[in-house]
Design an enzyme around this catalytic site. Structure first.
Site, PDB file in Angstrom:
ATOM      1  N   PRO A  39      -3.547   4.157  -1.589  1.00 22.21           N
ATOM      2  CA  PRO A  39      -2.636   3.165  -2.149  1.00 22.21           C
ATOM      3  C   PRO A  39      -2.954   2.970  -3.634  1.00 22.21           C
ATOM      4  O   PRO A  39      -4.130   2.952  -4.018  1.00 22.21           O
ATOM      5  CB  PRO A  39      -2.912   1.902  -1.341  1.00 22.21           C
ATOM      6  CG  PRO A  39      -4.090   2.183  -0.480  1.00 22.21           C
ATOM      7  CD  PRO A  39      -4.421   3.626  -0.574  1.00 22.21           C
ATOM      8  N   HIS A  40      -1.923   2.863  -4.431  1.00 25.85           N
ATOM      9  CA  HIS A  40      -2.144   2.754  -5.869  1.00 25.85           C
ATOM     10  C   HIS A  40      -1.006   1.979  -6.519  1.00 25.85           C
ATOM     11  O   HIS A  40       0.087   1.872  -5.952  1.00 25.85           O
ATOM     12  CB  HIS A  40      -2.293   4.135  -6.504  1.00 25.85           C
ATOM     13  CG  HIS A  40      -1.150   5.054  -6.220  1.00 25.85           C
ATOM     14  ND1 HIS A  40      -1.030   5.732  -5.018  1.00 25.85           N
ATOM     15  CD2 HIS A  40      -0.069   5.403  -6.950  1.00 25.85           C
ATOM     16  CE1 HIS A  40       0.068   6.466  -5.045  1.00 25.85           C
ATOM     17  NE2 HIS A  40       0.690   6.279  -6.202  1.00 25.85           N
TER      18      HIS A  40
END
Length: 156
Positions: A67-68
């Protein structure tokens, strides 16, 4: 080259994160911990992570999710590695649940560095031996060393 030692700290390695049974719960916990690590608002981080997941899953397969988000108010890349007690469905293309999670936060203007870091993390976590060691290791500092060691050069 983006070095992971510049992105993640030993304190941002969390092993056996309990009580997350859904992607939403994992993102909430990442937002809580990541907000502290990055010095930003938890809700804005959660909103950014949730919006990024709406664009497409960050589950890349083999039990890995990255996740970013890019965020206003952040002045450097911030990373966090989390190993879940129980794998969670991140809607990865291989349909396998994820237990190795690498959170990457980047300044909104740092697109190139963000992409380089994502590529580096993805490349590193493709190694089946490393994934196995990350799943077995009990010491967060040893995991930190695994994540930040420089690749060996085999010059002729």
């Amino acid at each position: 080259m983006v070095e992971l030692a510049d992105i993640i700290t030993p304190e941002n390695v969390v092993l056996n994160l309990p009580s997350c049974s859904s992607k939403r719960q994992v993102l909430s916990e990442l937002a809580r911990r990541g907000a502290v690590a990055a010095g930003i608002a938890q809700q804005s981080l959660l909103d950014a992570l949730t919006e990024r997941e709406r664009l497409g899953t960050t589950g890349i397969g083999h039990g890995i999710a990255i996740p970013h988000a890019r965020l206003e108010g952040l002045d450097h890349l911030v990373g966090m590695f989390v190993r879940l007690d129980h794998p969670v469905d991140f809607e990865a293309l291989d349909e396998q649940p994820s237990d190795l999670i690498f959170l990457l936060l980047a300044p909104s203007a740092a697109e190139a560095d963000s992409l380089k870091a994502l590529a580096r993390i993805s490349r590193m976590l493709r190694d089946p031996g490393l994934r196995q060691r990350l799943r077995q290791e009990r010491d967060p500092r040893a995991v930190y060393r695994m994540l930040t060691q420089k690749p060996e050069c085999h010059a002729a």
